[in-house]
Design an enzyme around this catalytic site. Structure first.
Site, short mmCIF file in Angstrom:
data_model
loop_
_atom_site.label_atom_id
_atom_site.label_comp_id
_atom_site.label_asym_id
_atom_site.label_seq_id
_atom_site.Cartn_x
_atom_site.Cartn_y
_atom_site.Cartn_z
N LYS A 240 0.82 -1.20 0.00
CA LYS A 240 0.00 0.00 0.00
C LYS A 240 0.86 1.27 0.00
O LYS A 240 2.07 1.22 0.20
CB LYS A 240 -0.95 -0.01 1.20
CG LYS A 240 -2.11 -0.99 1.02
CD LYS A 240 -3.13 -0.87 2.14
CE LYS A 240 -4.36 -1.73 1.83
NZ LYS A 240 -5.37 -1.65 2.91
N ARG A 274 -3.84 -10.11 4.86
CA ARG A 274 -4.33 -10.11 3.47
C ARG A 274 -3.20 -9.61 2.58
O ARG A 274 -2.78 -8.45 2.69
CB ARG A 274 -5.57 -9.22 3.36
CG ARG A 274 -6.20 -9.20 1.98
CD ARG A 274 -7.44 -8.32 1.99
NE ARG A 274 -8.10 -8.30 0.68
CZ ARG A 274 -7.78 -7.46 -0.31
NH1 ARG A 274 -6.82 -6.56 -0.13
NH2 ARG A 274 -8.42 -7.52 -1.47
#
Length: 292
Positions: A240, A274
């Site tokens: 991210k 995840r």
């Protein structure tokens, strides 16, 4: 102290309505399968019509140690295009059906905030509903999850993927705000479930969703403060912006930074990571188990 009837102790096992179990007594890995053309990490994108590529990646993830696969047909990156439910289903349903056929014991999560999409995905064989809206983006989601008796991941978000970048100002303490959000949404889920706590709920603090980089790092440091809610934590940090932008990299070169933050997430109590890169994340879990 939290009310024990509202916040029951996490049982460490998620029970699918199809009979499959996800054992989280030890931290586990969830592999990401993006059926979208615009996910923020190009290396994660799969074509909904390329069954061979989908099965190859799913098999590689399961072989590398993924305990679950998360299938998504709607990109939730900041500013992502808003697609119609019919298009989301067109991407999702054939993929879930083929994964269910080829990997009958695999634990499959559907990444959607739409109740109707979730219901069709569960009917097709999905074992868990992973809702980035935590019940705020579709008024029918909590009732649908309760009716289906399906494991549910409730994420913290403000706004939606199109507006969340403008909603990073918090009048109160960030973690306190997230705790109150979870408290309120769990209470609404309980109400939808006839006044009984819904079994098998994971919480996701929503890294990158209506949170800027300093807030993301603060949240990661303070992750243990979410423990009193009594639910397992799903954490999504993989490649991210808090990794690649902070390090002046691109998502495709952010694996090393992701790995470092995964270790912090495990230390903070994460039960399910995840990830895009299953082998590397699995190595982190194994080393964490040895040290811990």
């Amino acid at each position: 102290m939290p009310n024990p009837t509202l916040f029951p102790s996490f049982t460490h096992t998620l029970r699918s309505p199809h009979g499959r179990l996800l054992d989280l007594r030890q931290p586990q890995i969830m592999g990401i399968l993006n059926l979208t053309p615009d996910s923020f990490y190009p290396g994660s994108r799969l074509s909904p019509t390329d069954e061979t590529a989908l099965l190859h990646r799913a098999e590689a993830m399961l072989t590398a140690g993924a305990a679950a696969l998360d299938v998504g047909g709607y990109s939730s990156r900041p500013g992502a295009e808003d697609i119609a439910p019919a298009e989301e289903l067109r991407r999702l349903l054939p993929a879930i059906e083929v994964l269910r056929r080829e990997f009958p014991v695999a634990f499959i999560s559907v990444d959607t905030f739409r109740a109707a999409v979730a219901a069709e995905a569960v009917a097709a064989g999905a074992d868990l509903v992973n809702d980035i809206g935590g019940g705020t983006l579709d008024a029918d989601m909590l009732a649908t999850v309760a009716r289906l008796r399906v494991p549910y991941c409730l994420m913290h978000l403000r706004g939606n993927p199109q507006t969340m970048r403008t909603l990073t100002h918090y009048d109160e303490d960030l973690v306190l705000t997230i705790l109150r959000f979870f408290r309120d949404q769990l209470a609404r889920l309980r109400q939808a479930n006839g006044g009984q706590p819904h079994p098998d709920v994971l919480l996701d603090p929503g890294f990158g969703f209506a949170k800027n980089a300093p807030q993301n790092f603060e949240l990661l440091r303070r992750l243990p403060e979410l423990a009193p809610l009594g639910h397992g934590l799903l954490v999504g940090l993989s490649r991210k912006a808090m990794v690649h932008k902070f390090l002046n990299l691109s998502p495709d070169t952010a694996l090393n930074g992701t790995t470092a933050l995964h270790a912090w997430a495990l230390r903070g109590g994460a039960r399910l990571l995840r990830v895009h890169d299953v082998p590397e994340a699995r190595q982190v879990v194994r080393l964490y188990e040895m040290v811990g």
